[in-house]
Write a protein that holds these residues in place. Structure first.
Motif, PDB file in Angstrom:
ATOM      1  N   CYS A  19      10.283   4.250   0.798  1.00  0.00           N
ATOM      2  CA  CYS A  19       9.351   3.148   0.527  1.00  0.00           C
ATOM      3  C   CYS A  19       9.488   3.452  -1.337  1.00  0.00           C
ATOM      4  O   CYS A  19       9.161   5.116  -1.507  1.00  0.00           O
ATOM      5  N   CYS A  23       1.651   6.133   0.681  1.00  0.00           N
ATOM      6  CA  CYS A  23       0.541   6.427   1.510  1.00  0.00           C
ATOM      7  C   CYS A  23       0.587   7.640   2.578  1.00  0.00           C
ATOM      8  O   CYS A  23       1.330   7.991   3.130  1.00  0.00           O
ATOM      9  N   TYR A  25      -0.661   9.019   4.566  1.00  0.00           N
ATOM     10  CA  TYR A  25      -0.617   8.813   6.452  1.00  0.00           C
ATOM     11  C   TYR A  25       0.726   8.056   7.384  1.00  0.00           C
ATOM     12  O   TYR A  25       1.114   7.896   8.204  1.00  0.00           O
ATOM     13  N   CYS A  26       2.316   7.885   6.501  1.00  0.00           N
ATOM     14  CA  CYS A  26       3.650   6.883   6.380  1.00  0.00           C
ATOM     15  C   CYS A  26       4.886   7.955   6.218  1.00  0.00           C
ATOM     16  O   CYS A  26       4.524   9.292   4.947  1.00  0.00           O
ATOM     17  N   GLY A  67       9.250   1.676   5.875  1.00  0.00           N
ATOM     18  CA  GLY A  67       9.415   1.544   4.170  1.00  0.00           C
ATOM     19  C   GLY A  67       9.382  -0.109   3.912  1.00  0.00           C
ATOM     20  O   GLY A  67       8.887  -0.716   4.421  1.00  0.00           O
ATOM     21  N   ASN A  96       4.974  -4.612   0.703  1.00  0.00           N
ATOM     22  CA  ASN A  96       3.791  -3.812   0.132  1.00  0.00           C
ATOM     23  C   ASN A  96       4.214  -4.803  -1.325  1.00  0.00           C
ATOM     24  O   ASN A  96       2.665  -4.597  -2.005  1.00  0.00           O
ATOM     25  N   HIS A 119      -2.216  -1.725   0.074  1.00  0.00           N
ATOM     26  CA  HIS A 119      -2.717  -0.444  -0.089  1.00  0.00           C
ATOM     27  C   HIS A 119      -3.444   0.474  -1.121  1.00  0.00           C
ATOM     28  O   HIS A 119      -3.220   0.736  -1.960  1.00  0.00           O
TER      29      HIS A 119
HETATM   30  S1  SF4 Z   1       2.799   2.640   3.771  1.00  0.00           S
HETATM   31 FE1  SF4 Z   1       4.276   1.078   3.738  1.00  0.00          FE
HETATM   32  S2  SF4 Z   1       3.700   1.094   1.682  1.00  0.00           S
HETATM   33 FE2  SF4 Z   1       2.474   2.879   2.878  1.00  0.00          FE
HETATM   34  S3  SF4 Z   1       4.423   4.467   2.064  1.00  0.00           S
HETATM   35 FE3  SF4 Z   1       4.053   3.242   4.219  1.00  0.00          FE
HETATM   36  S4  SF4 Z   1       5.694   1.695   4.342  1.00  0.00           S
HETATM   37 FE4  SF4 Z   1       5.602   2.877   1.673  1.00  0.00          FE
END
Ligand code: SF4
Ligand code: SF4
Length: 310
Positions: A19, A23, A25-26, A67, A96, A119
Motif C-alpha cells: 500500500c 496507517c 494499524y495495518c 493493501g 483509499n 484514513h
Molecule cells: S489500512 Fe488501507 S490505506 Fe491504510 S495502509 Fe492498510 S491498506 Fe493502506
C-alpha cells in the motif's frame, strides 16, 4: 447441503499485499513488492478476469485486496474490462481513493461502485473530499467509511458535512476494547452513520445459515475458492471445470461473524434487503432516509451489543 450452480458474488483477493499509505494499524502500510511479485499478481488477476468474463453467469466482482489495488494499472484495466463485460452486473473495490481518476471514464459506470475509506492520518480531509467530488462529477457510485476511533470523531463529523448528502458515510466500530463506547458515543456515531449499531456487535454465526459458500465466494490468486475471508478451508478451485459442485449451502462453522463483508450474507439478518442494490459497496437501499435507517439499526442492536457501556 444443497449445491448451487454459480456464485453471484465473487470477492477477489490476489497476492498483492502492499500500500502507498502508512496507517499504523495495518500490516501492509508502506509495504513495497518486488517487480517479480507484482508480475505474479498481475498474471493472477488477468487469469481471474478472463474467467469472470467468460463464464457468462451474472456476476458481481468485489476486489478486497491486502493493501491498495487501484494504484496499480492492471487493476484499473481489470475494472474497465469487467465493467464492459455483458455478464458482469457490478465491479466494486475497497480503496483509499488515492489514485488519479481519468481511467474511470473508460468504464461502463452503470456497473461500477467503490467502497472508499478515509484514513485521517494519511490524507487531509480537503484532499479526500476533493477526490469524492471527482467521483460525483463523473457519476460514480460509492460509499465512504471511517474507522470509528474516538480520535476520528471530529474528522468524521466534518466529513459528513462536506460530502454530498447523497453519499452514505459508514463508520466501522472499533471492537478491540470491550466497552470502548459509552451509550452517548454510540448515539453520536449514529448521528453520522444511522446503521452504526449494525457493525457494533459480533453476530453469533455457528450453525446459522449463510449464503457465503453458495451465492458468494472468495477467490485468491491461484483460483482457490473459500466460502468467505474468515474460514480458511478451501472449497475448491474456480479453474476446475467441475467447480460448481464445490459450492455449498451450509451452516457457518465459525463462532461469530463480525465484519460487514461477512455477516451481510447471513440469512437471518436480512441485510440483502437493507443493502439491496448496494450490497458490495455498502449503500443501504433506503439511504438517505436517515430516521428509517436509525430505527433499523437500533431495533437490531436491542440490548445485545458486546461493546457498549451505558
Ligand atoms: S489500512 Fe488501507 S490505506 Fe491504510 S495502509 Fe492498510 S491498506 Fe493502506
Ligand atoms: S457467517 Fe461469516 S464466517 Fe460464517 S460463513 Fe458467513 S461470512 Fe463466513
Amino acid at each position: 447441503m444443497k449445491p448451487r450452480t454459480a456464485p453471484r458474488t465473487v470477492l477477489y483477493r490476489g497476492p498483492l499485499s502492499s500500500c502507498n499509505y502508512g496507517c499504523e494499524y495495518c500490516p501492509f502500510a508502506k509495504r513495497k513488492e518486488s517487480k517479480a511479485e507484482l508480475a505474479v499478481d498481475r498474471a493472477a488477476l488477468e487469469r481471474f478476469v478472463a474467467w469472470a468474463v467468460d463464464r457468462g453467469d451474472p456476476t458481481q466482482v468485489f476486489f478486497t485486496p491486502w493493501g491498495e489495488a487501484l494504484i496499480r494499472r492492471w487493476y484499473r484495466e481489470a475494472f474497465v474490462a469487467l465493467s464492459r463485460a455483458a455478464s458482469i452486473e457490478r465491479v466494486c473495490a475497497q480503496t483509499n481513493l488515492s489514485w488519479p481518476q481519468a481511467w474511470l471514464d473508460r468504464c461502463d459506470l452503470s456497473r461500477v461502485a467503490l467502497w472508499c475509506t478515509f484514513h485521517p492520518g494519511e490524507v487531509s480531509i480537503e484532499r479526500f473530499v476533493a477526490r469524492c467530488k471527482g467521483l460525483d462529477a463523473r457519476g460514480v457510485r460509492y460509499s465512504v467509511g471511517v474507522v470509528a476511533l474516538r480520535e476520528h470523531y471530529e474528522a468524521a463529523l466534518r466529513l459528513r458535512d462536506l460530502l454530498s448528502p447523497s453519499v452514505y458515510l459508514w463508520a466501522n466500530a472499533y471492537r478491540r476494547e470491550q466497552g470502548y463506547y459509552t451509550q452517548r458515543q454510540v448515539e453520536a456515531w449514529e448521528g453520522i452513520d444511522p446503521l452504526f449499531s449494525l457493525n457494533l456487535r459480533e453476530y453469533s454465526s455457528l450453525g446459522r445459515a449463510c449464503r457465503a459458500g453458495s451465492d458468494a465466494i472468495t477467490v485468491d490468486g491461484d483460483g482457490t475458492a473459500r466460502r468467505c475471508h474468515f474460514i480458511d478451508s478451501p472449497i475448491g478451485n474456480i479453474y476446475d471445470p467441475d467447480f460448481a459442485r464445490a459450492l455449498i449451502d451450509a451452516p457457518c462453522t465459525r463462532a461469530t461473524c463480525r465484519c460487514h463483508i461477512g455477516y451481510v450474507h447471513m440469512d437471518e439478518l436480512g441485510l440483502y434487503d437493507v443493502f439491496e442494490g448496494g450490497l458490495l459497496e455498502r449503500i443501504p437501499r433506503a439511504w438517505p432516509e436517515r430516521e428509517a435507517l436509525l430505527l433499523e439499526g437500533r431495533r437490531r442492536r436491542g440490548g445485545r451489543s458486546l461493546h457498549v457501556i451505558s
